[in-house]
Design a protein around this motif. Structure first.
Motif, PDB file in Angstrom:
ATOM      1  N   TYR A 279       0.809  -1.218   0.000  1.00  0.00           N
ATOM      2  CA  TYR A 279       0.000   0.000   0.000  1.00  0.00           C
ATOM      3  C   TYR A 279       0.848   1.277   0.000  1.00  0.00           C
ATOM      4  O   TYR A 279       0.300   2.380  -0.029  1.00  0.00           O
ATOM      5  CB  TYR A 279      -0.969  -0.016   1.182  1.00  0.00           C
ATOM      6  CG  TYR A 279      -2.015  -1.102   1.042  1.00  0.00           C
ATOM      7  CD1 TYR A 279      -3.119  -0.916   0.221  1.00  0.00           C
ATOM      8  CD2 TYR A 279      -1.889  -2.319   1.708  1.00  0.00           C
ATOM      9  CE1 TYR A 279      -4.073  -1.907   0.069  1.00  0.00           C
ATOM     10  CE2 TYR A 279      -2.827  -3.318   1.561  1.00  0.00           C
ATOM     11  CZ  TYR A 279      -3.924  -3.113   0.743  1.00  0.00           C
ATOM     12  OH  TYR A 279      -4.863  -4.102   0.580  1.00  0.00           O
ATOM     13  N   PRO A 282       1.666   3.584  -4.275  1.00  0.00           N
ATOM     14  CA  PRO A 282       1.285   4.841  -4.938  1.00  0.00           C
ATOM     15  C   PRO A 282       2.222   6.003  -4.606  1.00  0.00           C
ATOM     16  O   PRO A 282       2.471   6.864  -5.458  1.00  0.00           O
ATOM     17  CB  PRO A 282      -0.134   5.092  -4.394  1.00  0.00           C
ATOM     18  CG  PRO A 282      -0.651   3.748  -4.043  1.00  0.00           C
ATOM     19  CD  PRO A 282       0.541   3.000  -3.527  1.00  0.00           C
ATOM     20  N   TYR A 312      -2.387 -13.368  -1.973  1.00  0.00           N
ATOM     21  CA  TYR A 312      -3.026 -12.082  -1.732  1.00  0.00           C
ATOM     22  C   TYR A 312      -4.449 -12.286  -1.239  1.00  0.00           C
ATOM     23  O   TYR A 312      -5.183 -13.153  -1.736  1.00  0.00           O
ATOM     24  CB  TYR A 312      -3.072 -11.248  -3.022  1.00  0.00           C
ATOM     25  CG  TYR A 312      -1.752 -10.662  -3.442  1.00  0.00           C
ATOM     26  CD1 TYR A 312      -0.965  -9.942  -2.550  1.00  0.00           C
ATOM     27  CD2 TYR A 312      -1.288 -10.798  -4.745  1.00  0.00           C
ATOM     28  CE1 TYR A 312       0.239  -9.391  -2.929  1.00  0.00           C
ATOM     29  CE2 TYR A 312      -0.087 -10.240  -5.140  1.00  0.00           C
ATOM     30  CZ  TYR A 312       0.680  -9.552  -4.233  1.00  0.00           C
ATOM     31  OH  TYR A 312       1.879  -9.002  -4.603  1.00  0.00           O
ATOM     32  N   PRO A 315      -8.851  -7.825  -0.854  1.00  0.00           N
ATOM     33  CA  PRO A 315      -8.509  -6.401  -0.979  1.00  0.00           C
ATOM     34  C   PRO A 315      -7.102  -6.166  -1.520  1.00  0.00           C
ATOM     35  O   PRO A 315      -6.877  -5.241  -2.303  1.00  0.00           O
ATOM     36  CB  PRO A 315      -8.638  -5.887   0.457  1.00  0.00           C
ATOM     37  CG  PRO A 315      -9.573  -6.836   1.131  1.00  0.00           C
ATOM     38  CD  PRO A 315      -9.290  -8.168   0.509  1.00  0.00           C
ATOM     39  N   GLU A 316      -6.127  -7.020  -1.109  1.00  0.00           N
ATOM     40  CA  GLU A 316      -4.756  -6.857  -1.603  1.00  0.00           C
ATOM     41  C   GLU A 316      -4.682  -7.094  -3.105  1.00  0.00           C
ATOM     42  O   GLU A 316      -4.030  -6.348  -3.837  1.00  0.00           O
ATOM     43  CB  GLU A 316      -3.823  -7.825  -0.873  1.00  0.00           C
ATOM     44  CG  GLU A 316      -3.621  -7.496   0.599  1.00  0.00           C
ATOM     45  CD  GLU A 316      -3.007  -8.643   1.376  1.00  0.00           C
ATOM     46  OE1 GLU A 316      -2.787  -8.472   2.588  1.00  0.00           O
ATOM     47  OE2 GLU A 316      -2.773  -9.726   0.792  1.00  0.00           O
ATOM     48  N   THR A 318      -7.142  -6.806  -5.319  1.00  0.00           N
ATOM     49  CA  THR A 318      -7.813  -5.709  -6.023  1.00  0.00           C
ATOM     50  C   THR A 318      -6.898  -4.495  -6.124  1.00  0.00           C
ATOM     51  O   THR A 318      -6.783  -3.873  -7.188  1.00  0.00           O
ATOM     52  CB  THR A 318      -9.117  -5.333  -5.300  1.00  0.00           C
ATOM     53  OG1 THR A 318      -9.993  -6.470  -5.302  1.00  0.00           O
ATOM     54  CG2 THR A 318      -9.806  -4.167  -5.985  1.00  0.00           C
ATOM     55  N   PHE A 319      -6.242  -4.153  -5.024  1.00  0.00           N
ATOM     56  CA  PHE A 319      -5.331  -3.007  -5.016  1.00  0.00           C
ATOM     57  C   PHE A 319      -4.169  -3.246  -5.978  1.00  0.00           C
ATOM     58  O   PHE A 319      -3.778  -2.345  -6.736  1.00  0.00           O
ATOM     59  CB  PHE A 319      -4.810  -2.770  -3.601  1.00  0.00           C
ATOM     60  CG  PHE A 319      -3.949  -1.558  -3.460  1.00  0.00           C
ATOM     61  CD1 PHE A 319      -4.517  -0.303  -3.250  1.00  0.00           C
ATOM     62  CD2 PHE A 319      -2.568  -1.646  -3.545  1.00  0.00           C
ATOM     63  CE1 PHE A 319      -3.718   0.825  -3.130  1.00  0.00           C
ATOM     64  CE2 PHE A 319      -1.766  -0.525  -3.416  1.00  0.00           C
ATOM     65  CZ  PHE A 319      -2.352   0.712  -3.212  1.00  0.00           C
ATOM     66  N   GLU A 322      -5.045  -2.697  -9.567  1.00  0.00           N
ATOM     67  CA  GLU A 322      -5.231  -1.295  -9.919  1.00  0.00           C
ATOM     68  C   GLU A 322      -3.906  -0.597 -10.200  1.00  0.00           C
ATOM     69  O   GLU A 322      -3.852   0.330 -11.021  1.00  0.00           O
ATOM     70  CB  GLU A 322      -5.954  -0.568  -8.775  1.00  0.00           C
ATOM     71  CG  GLU A 322      -7.410  -0.994  -8.577  1.00  0.00           C
ATOM     72  CD  GLU A 322      -8.021  -0.351  -7.357  1.00  0.00           C
ATOM     73  OE1 GLU A 322      -7.274   0.307  -6.598  1.00  0.00           O
ATOM     74  OE2 GLU A 322      -9.233  -0.523  -7.145  1.00  0.00           O
ATOM     75  N   ILE A 323      -2.841  -1.013  -9.543  1.00  0.00           N
ATOM     76  CA  ILE A 323      -1.552  -0.323  -9.644  1.00  0.00           C
ATOM     77  C   ILE A 323      -0.637  -0.961 -10.687  1.00  0.00           C
ATOM     78  O   ILE A 323       0.138  -0.279 -11.354  1.00  0.00           O
ATOM     79  CB  ILE A 323      -0.841  -0.308  -8.274  1.00  0.00           C
ATOM     80  CG1 ILE A 323      -1.726   0.347  -7.221  1.00  0.00           C
ATOM     81  CG2 ILE A 323       0.495   0.412  -8.357  1.00  0.00           C
ATOM     82  CD1 ILE A 323      -2.017   1.805  -7.471  1.00  0.00           C
TER      83      ILE A 323
END
Length: 583
Positions: A279, A282, A312, A315-316, A318-319, A322-323
């Motif tokens: 996390y 970003p 994972y 939530p991990e 999905t994140f 996205e990145i």
């Protein structure tokens, strides 16, 4: 992407793609190395022995980034006809070189050029939890095959001189460990950059100023017959960003990147999506974009140094998706066999006494879309168990395997298993037992490819007894005898093991000169029965004679013994020790 695997998967690894390790071993791909397969050959011992034709891949999944990037795969039916081609995923990212390797045809694989990944050392100065190279040089040499002994600088120069003569063109990616810790890295780069496109992956924490003053950036493209204009020289520096490592300095990392870029090098940043730093991505990505530096988020793979298998949460994942750039998303992994199951244990918690052998039983349901070939031969899956200590560092302490009969387990089918666990030699404590499915080598486990192992709790406890005697010390003359009387109690709260065979448990005694000395004489006393509880005292009468032993001080250690099998001291009990004087 999930494949219905009905034939064979052929791969260009070993023909136009190779991993070269510190002792000269050459592997087809990182998956082979991580699965602890034997290398294709050793450069120092065998010379160059690359394959001429694509070879069969027997892995259940291709997930390593570089394997996916630079190899072409063909799914063929049982007659060898191509059903589907999977081109290397670097094709759409690297327009200059990748098409030559990522667009091969089965009938004409690329033999004039190759992609080489070279690790001159696996030693690293960082402490990343998700990388085995951070475990320290001793553990690297003990655990990682092909890590040592490292070839000398002269040997590497000879090896790479031969490779450069054999191939008309190539791509060399230097990695590690930390490659700038090896004295061979700079001399080999000096040679290879004259003919190949070269890249280096480094944490850039060492020797960066020296690097900018001794290595030239990649120059103008060179024309190579059959390939046209291709890049030659040091084409890129992939800077590994490890913010959770001990000793990481963000300001120094930024300064080093900017120094390299302004010296004319093409730089990029690679970041591992390990959950403890996922996390933060970003924040670092934003700085890279602000400075026009490519940022790549790569998925965490394998097992970290505390024993956690890469996986994972919802939530991990999905994140991450996205990145991550498009060619690094988890959906791009090639799955030849879907590794998912559900473990049901008949007894998920077991309490045993030291040196017991127990059997874990249960069932594993196949939740994948493919049939599992079960058996004990090559290419077949079997049930395996891994004992780890409960706690933060989940170090494996023992591995167990089954030898099941050959059988197929279809989707939604169940596999019954009985896994014997021998606790001999394990100290008292609480353990976890992971139940997984294994093929061939130790690391080719379904848990490494998306499956969630079943977990049993194993509590190992000590045996205990209380031996009361009618005297605190014994004096006996040479050639004489002495008699010890007393009572024996069971203080461990469980029945004592009776072992195999009909020989009953007895009270035993060993006469020594010191606590750690060898037994000079042994004696036995029969028991009318075994004690059942701490308050149940069973009488005994032990007669012993020292024979012709010299005069002096000795000690007599009283314990319970199963003849030819064990003493209770081996299972955690504390013997009663009586001083003996021969006078």
């Amino acid at each position: 992407m999930t494949l219905e695997f009905t034939g064979e998967m052929l791969c260009s690894a070993g023909v136009s793609y190779f991993h070269v390790y510190p002792n000269g071993d050459v592997y087809r791909c990182l998956a082979d190395y991580n699965a602890r397969r034997a290398p294709m050959f050793n450069l120092k011992r065998d010379g160059w022995k690359g394959a001429a034709e694509p070879t069969r891949c027997d892995h259940e999944r291709c997930y390593n980034a570089c394997d996916l990037d630079w190899t072409t795969k063909w799914q063929v039916d049982r007659q060898g006809r191509v059903e589907k081609t999977f081109e290397g995923q670097r094709k759409d990212v690297d327009k200059d070189v990748a098409p030559f390797l990522c667009s091969q045809r089965l009938e004409s694989p690329q033999r004039r050029m190759a992609y080489f990944i070279w690790s001159p050392t696996l030693v690293c100065n960082y402490t990343c939890a998700y990388c085995g190279c951070a475990a320290g040089e001793k553990r690297i040499n003990d655990f990682f095959p092909s890590s040592s002994p490292e070839l000398t600088v002269g040997e590497w120069i000879d090896v790479w001189g031969d490779i450069l003569e054999r191939f008309e063109y190539g791509v060399l990616s230097v990695t590690g460990g930390e490659p700038l810790l090896s004295e061979a890295t700079m001399p080999v780069l000096g040679m290879a950059t004259q003919k190949f496109a070269c890249y280096i992956t480094s944490n850039i924490s060492r020797n960066v100023m020296e690097f900018t003053r001794s290595v030239r950036p990649g120059g103008l493209p060179t024309v190579v017959d059959g390939f046209g204009e291709v890049p030659v020289g040091l084409s890129g520096i992939n800077c590994s960003l490890h913010p959770t490592s001990k000793g990481f300095n963000w300001e120094l990392f930024k300064g080093s990147i900017l120094l390299l870029r302004n010296a004319g090098f093409q730089v990029s940043v690679n970041y591992v999506g390990y959950p403890l730093q996922l996390y933060l991505a970003p924040e670092y990505k934003a700085w890279c974009e602000q400075n026009r530096i490519e940022f790549t988020l790569s998925s965490w793979q394998g097992v970290d140094n505390e024993g956690n298998v890469s996986r994972y949460s919802g939530p991990e994942r999905t994140f991450f998706e996205e990145i991550a750039p498009s060619h690094r998303k988890k959906a791009n992994e090639l799955v030849f066999m879907d590794c998912r199951y559900e473990v049901t244990l008949d007894n998920p918690t077991s309490r045993v006494l030291m040196a017991d052998v127990l059997t874990l039983t249960g069932r594993i349901r196949n939740l994948s879309h493919t049939v599992w070939p079960i058996g004990s031969g090559p290419g077949q899956w079997s049930v395996a168990g891994y004992i780890t200590r409960v706690g933060r560092h989940k170090q494996w302490v023992r591995e167990m395997r089954t030898s099941p009969p050959d059988c197929p387990v279809p989707p939604n089918g169940e596999l019954d298993f009985a896994l014997p666990i021998d606790t001999r030699g394990l100290p008292v404590g609480i353990y976890e037992v992971w139940i997984d499915i294994l093929m061939d080598g130790r690391t080719n486990r379904m848990a490494l490819h998306g499956a969630v192992p079943g977990t049993a709790i194993l509590r190992i406890e000590t045996f205990g007894h209380d031996i009361a005697v009618d005297t605190d010390a014994v004096t006996v003359s040479p050639g004489g005898t002495a008699v010890l009387s007393g009572t024996l109690r069971n203080t461990c709260g469980k029945p004592w093991p009776e072992g195999a065979g009909g020989e009953p448990l007895k009270l035993g005694a060993r006469l020594r000169q010191s606590a750690n000395g060898a037994a000079l004489r042994e004696f036995r006393a029969s028991l009318e029965r075994l004690p059942e509880a701490a308050e149940d005292g069973v009488p005994f009468r032990l007669v012993f004679d020292p024979g012709e032993l010299e005069r002096g001080k000795y000690e007599l250690s009283l314990d319970v013994v199963k003849e030819g099998q064990f003493w209770m001291a081996e299972k955690g009990a504390s013997p009663r020790v009586i001083p003996v004087v021969i006078a």
